[in-house]
Design a protein around this motif. Structure first.
Motif, PDB file in Angstrom:
ATOM      1  N   THR A  33       0.858  -1.174   0.000  1.00  0.00           N
ATOM      2  CA  THR A  33       0.000   0.000   0.000  1.00  0.00           C
ATOM      3  C   THR A  33       0.897   1.227   0.000  1.00  0.00           C
ATOM      4  O   THR A  33       1.930   1.250   0.675  1.00  0.00           O
ATOM      5  N   ALA A  34       0.502   2.236  -0.773  1.00  0.00           N
ATOM      6  CA  ALA A  34       1.282   3.472  -0.840  1.00  0.00           C
ATOM      7  C   ALA A  34       0.348   4.635  -1.097  1.00  0.00           C
ATOM      8  O   ALA A  34      -0.712   4.471  -1.709  1.00  0.00           O
ATOM      9  N   ASP A  35       0.756   5.808  -0.634  1.00  0.00           N
ATOM     10  CA  ASP A  35      -0.001   7.025  -0.877  1.00  0.00           C
ATOM     11  C   ASP A  35       0.713   7.873  -1.917  1.00  0.00           C
ATOM     12  O   ASP A  35       1.896   8.190  -1.758  1.00  0.00           O
ATOM     13  N   ALA A  36      -0.016   8.237  -2.960  1.00  0.00           N
ATOM     14  CA  ALA A  36       0.487   9.181  -3.948  1.00  0.00           C
ATOM     15  C   ALA A  36       0.261  10.599  -3.415  1.00  0.00           C
ATOM     16  O   ALA A  36      -0.433  10.803  -2.420  1.00  0.00           O
ATOM     17  N   ARG A  37       0.834  11.587  -4.100  1.00  0.00           N
ATOM     18  CA  ARG A  37       0.687  12.980  -3.662  1.00  0.00           C
ATOM     19  C   ARG A  37      -0.761  13.435  -3.707  1.00  0.00           C
ATOM     20  O   ARG A  37      -1.207  14.200  -2.862  1.00  0.00           O
ATOM     21  N   ARG A  44      -1.733   8.284 -12.407  1.00  0.00           N
ATOM     22  CA  ARG A  44      -0.515   8.147 -13.216  1.00  0.00           C
ATOM     23  C   ARG A  44       0.246   6.877 -12.835  1.00  0.00           C
ATOM     24  O   ARG A  44       0.788   6.179 -13.708  1.00  0.00           O
ATOM     25  N   VAL A  45       0.299   6.559 -11.554  1.00  0.00           N
ATOM     26  CA  VAL A  45       0.951   5.319 -11.115  1.00  0.00           C
ATOM     27  C   VAL A  45       0.229   4.118 -11.718  1.00  0.00           C
ATOM     28  O   VAL A  45       0.868   3.208 -12.241  1.00  0.00           O
ATOM     29  N   VAL A  46      -1.088   4.115 -11.653  1.00  0.00           N
ATOM     30  CA  VAL A  46      -1.853   2.996 -12.200  1.00  0.00           C
ATOM     31  C   VAL A  46      -1.575   2.833 -13.687  1.00  0.00           C
ATOM     32  O   VAL A  46      -1.377   1.710 -14.174  1.00  0.00           O
ATOM     33  N   VAL A  47      -1.512   3.920 -14.430  1.00  0.00           N
ATOM     34  CA  VAL A  47      -1.218   3.848 -15.862  1.00  0.00           C
ATOM     35  C   VAL A  47       0.184   3.279 -16.094  1.00  0.00           C
ATOM     36  O   VAL A  47       0.378   2.397 -16.937  1.00  0.00           O
ATOM     37  N   ALA A  48       1.161   3.756 -15.336  1.00  0.00           N
ATOM     38  CA  ALA A  48       2.526   3.241 -15.479  1.00  0.00           C
ATOM     39  C   ALA A  48       2.593   1.752 -15.147  1.00  0.00           C
ATOM     40  O   ALA A  48       3.255   0.975 -15.842  1.00  0.00           O
ATOM     41  N   VAL A  49       1.899   1.342 -14.097  1.00  0.00           N
ATOM     42  CA  VAL A  49       1.876  -0.071 -13.712  1.00  0.00           C
ATOM     43  C   VAL A  49       1.177  -0.895 -14.785  1.00  0.00           C
ATOM     44  O   VAL A  49       1.624  -2.001 -15.126  1.00  0.00           O
ATOM     45  N   ALA A  50       0.107  -0.368 -15.350  1.00  0.00           N
ATOM     46  CA  ALA A  50      -0.611  -1.085 -16.412  1.00  0.00           C
ATOM     47  C   ALA A  50       0.294  -1.359 -17.607  1.00  0.00           C
ATOM     48  O   ALA A  50       0.261  -2.457 -18.189  1.00  0.00           O
ATOM     49  N   LEU A  69      -3.132   3.706  -2.883  1.00  0.00           N
ATOM     50  CA  LEU A  69      -3.088   2.574  -3.815  1.00  0.00           C
ATOM     51  C   LEU A  69      -2.727   1.314  -3.055  1.00  0.00           C
ATOM     52  O   LEU A  69      -1.843   1.323  -2.194  1.00  0.00           O
ATOM     53  N   ARG A  70      -3.386   0.217  -3.407  1.00  0.00           N
ATOM     54  CA  ARG A  70      -3.036  -1.088  -2.846  1.00  0.00           C
ATOM     55  C   ARG A  70      -2.834  -2.043  -4.012  1.00  0.00           C
ATOM     56  O   ARG A  70      -3.693  -2.165  -4.890  1.00  0.00           O
ATOM     57  N   PHE A  71      -1.694  -2.697  -4.016  1.00  0.00           N
ATOM     58  CA  PHE A  71      -1.352  -3.670  -5.052  1.00  0.00           C
ATOM     59  C   PHE A  71      -1.252  -5.052  -4.424  1.00  0.00           C
ATOM     60  O   PHE A  71      -0.694  -5.196  -3.329  1.00  0.00           O
ATOM     61  N   LEU A  96       5.919   3.881  -8.457  1.00  0.00           N
ATOM     62  CA  LEU A  96       5.538   4.663  -7.280  1.00  0.00           C
ATOM     63  C   LEU A  96       6.578   5.709  -6.917  1.00  0.00           C
ATOM     64  O   LEU A  96       6.259   6.749  -6.334  1.00  0.00           O
ATOM     65  N   GLY A  97       7.818   5.469  -7.267  1.00  0.00           N
ATOM     66  CA  GLY A  97       8.919   6.338  -6.870  1.00  0.00           C
ATOM     67  C   GLY A  97       8.725   7.801  -7.200  1.00  0.00           C
ATOM     68  O   GLY A  97       9.049   8.678  -6.402  1.00  0.00           O
TER      69      GLY A  97
END
Length: 101
Positions: A33-37, A44-50, A69-71, A96-97
């Motif tokens: 689990t992580a928090d985006a800004r 944007r993270v979801v798109v990059a991960v996709a 986000l939870r992966f 996520l970085g």
């Protein structure tokens, strides 16, 4: 690391040691689990991960709640964790970085 062969307990322990933000959930899943800004950053993270998931042909379960986000990763066809899960986890960490709080 991209094999779909099921990992041993020792291999899972070693792989998790390389990914400190990830934890085991049950016997066959790793989660983070992580928090985006903000919400747009989370998307944007979801798109990059996709994009990475398509490249690996290995798709995580993704839950997005505002900026959180939870992966979850598991190789269902192998009935447990494989090297592919840990490869995808590392790519999620990279995505996520740039966008985490």
């Amino acid at each position: 690391m991209s094999s779909r062969a099921r990992l041993t307990e020792d291999e899972i322990t070693a792989a998790l040691a390389e990914l400190p933000e990830w934890a085991r959930e049950g016997t066959d899943t790793i989660v983070r689990t992580a928090d985006a800004r903000d919400f747009p950053a989370a998307v944007r993270v979801v798109v990059a991960v996709a994009e990475q998931a398509e490249a690996l042909d290995h798709h995580p379960d993704i839950d997005i709640r505002w900026r959180t986000l939870r992966f979850a990763l598991s190789t269902h066809s192998a009935g447990g964790l494989t090297a592919l899960d840990f490869t995808m986890a590392a790519r999620i960490d990279t995505a996520l970085g740039a966008e985490t709080a």
